[in-house]
Design a protein around this motif. Sequence first.
Motif, mmCIF file in Angstrom:
data_model
loop_
_atom_site.group_PDB
_atom_site.id
_atom_site.type_symbol
_atom_site.label_atom_id
_atom_site.label_comp_id
_atom_site.label_asym_id
_atom_site.label_seq_id
_atom_site.Cartn_x
_atom_site.Cartn_y
_atom_site.Cartn_z
ATOM 1 N N ARG A 1 -8.485 1.017 -7.767
ATOM 2 C CA ARG A 1 -7.098 0.779 -8.187
ATOM 3 C C ARG A 1 -6.681 -0.663 -7.908
ATOM 4 O O ARG A 1 -6.010 -1.296 -8.728
ATOM 5 C CB ARG A 1 -6.164 1.761 -7.466
ATOM 6 N N LEU B 1 1.918 2.072 -3.337
ATOM 7 C CA LEU B 1 0.832 2.671 -4.123
ATOM 8 C C LEU B 1 0.595 4.124 -3.733
ATOM 9 O O LEU B 1 -0.270 4.786 -4.331
ATOM 10 C CB LEU B 1 -0.460 1.881 -3.920
ATOM 11 N N GLU C 1 -4.975 -3.522 -10.282
ATOM 12 C CA GLU C 1 -3.562 -3.820 -10.094
ATOM 13 C C GLU C 1 -3.295 -5.011 -9.182
ATOM 14 O O GLU C 1 -2.139 -5.330 -8.910
ATOM 15 C CB GLU C 1 -2.850 -2.582 -9.536
ATOM 16 N N CYS D 1 0.823 -1.208 0.000
ATOM 17 C CA CYS D 1 0.000 0.000 0.000
ATOM 18 C C CYS D 1 0.859 1.262 0.000
ATOM 19 O O CYS D 1 0.532 2.240 -0.675
ATOM 20 C CB CYS D 1 -0.945 -0.008 1.200
#
Length: 321
Positions: free
Chosen positions: A55, A20, A59, A17
Amino acid sequence: MITELLGKSRDELRAFCVALGEPAFRGAQIYHALYSERKFDVAQITNLPAALRERLAKESRVTLPEVKQRFASSDGSVRYLLALGDAEKVKTFNTPTGSGQAPYAENPESAEKNGKEKAGRLPKPASVEAVFMPSEERQTICISTQAGCAVDCHFCLTAQLGLIRNLTAGEILAQVLLPLEETHRSAQIQKKDAGLPAGPGQVPPAATKSGLAPQTNIVLMGQGEPLLNFEPVMAAVRIMLDPEGMGISPKHMTLSTSGIVPGIQRLALEKVRPKLAISLNASNDEQRDALMPINKKYPLAVLMKACKDYPLRTWEQHGST
């Protein structure tokens, strides 16, 4: 590159995370949703912002095996034949259409040596079995750690397959998560239809969405030798034994080995570990050599010394179950 979420630890999901551009605590939320709440579609993780869910849908993926067959017994036990690592068969959540992911060929010797999941690619197709066994106030799930096995015990049908490949941490965890979720859904449907909880012994003790049956036992006694796939097995074990993950008690998880002495010694150093069981099958080297060729490499005297040196936790010393 599409990132597989199932099998990742809390720290790995936090790092994912952060990569990201999201706060690390979002990884902990995903971890709890996957392993405690058994939410396999990121769209269901509603405490994540909508933009992050969108997202993640592009992904990442959560890959569950296809249930090729279910063999149900009158006592409520279910034996699952699971298809793993085949892009045409496994049930994948969040993967965009046309992502181009394909199985890859893996050298079994290399897999046995390191047992590491190859990121971003699906392992080559394989099938394994898992067994769900309910009884009053408890349930036991027997899971596999390899497709096939290299140990070649002469009484074992799996030995005839040889080693096909190691399982990833996610594939090991899926064998527990899938039966738990099926049991939960089945119990919910039966309660809804009947309007009352079923009587003792009539249905498996259902795992709640955020917890487990009064006692859930996990035994690593299916296909494969767990200690020859050490890293993925232990990655899965840590998640299963984590109170913030699947919440299984170490007292209720058992790893069975044919007697891989270096693996036993390595397991002894693990802070978080299951109980250990040894599959002996004979009381002397001559008989055990004939049944289990691994005994020629680690004879009984060597194996017994490893067992004597193995550190017991306080509750194991007192024979707690």
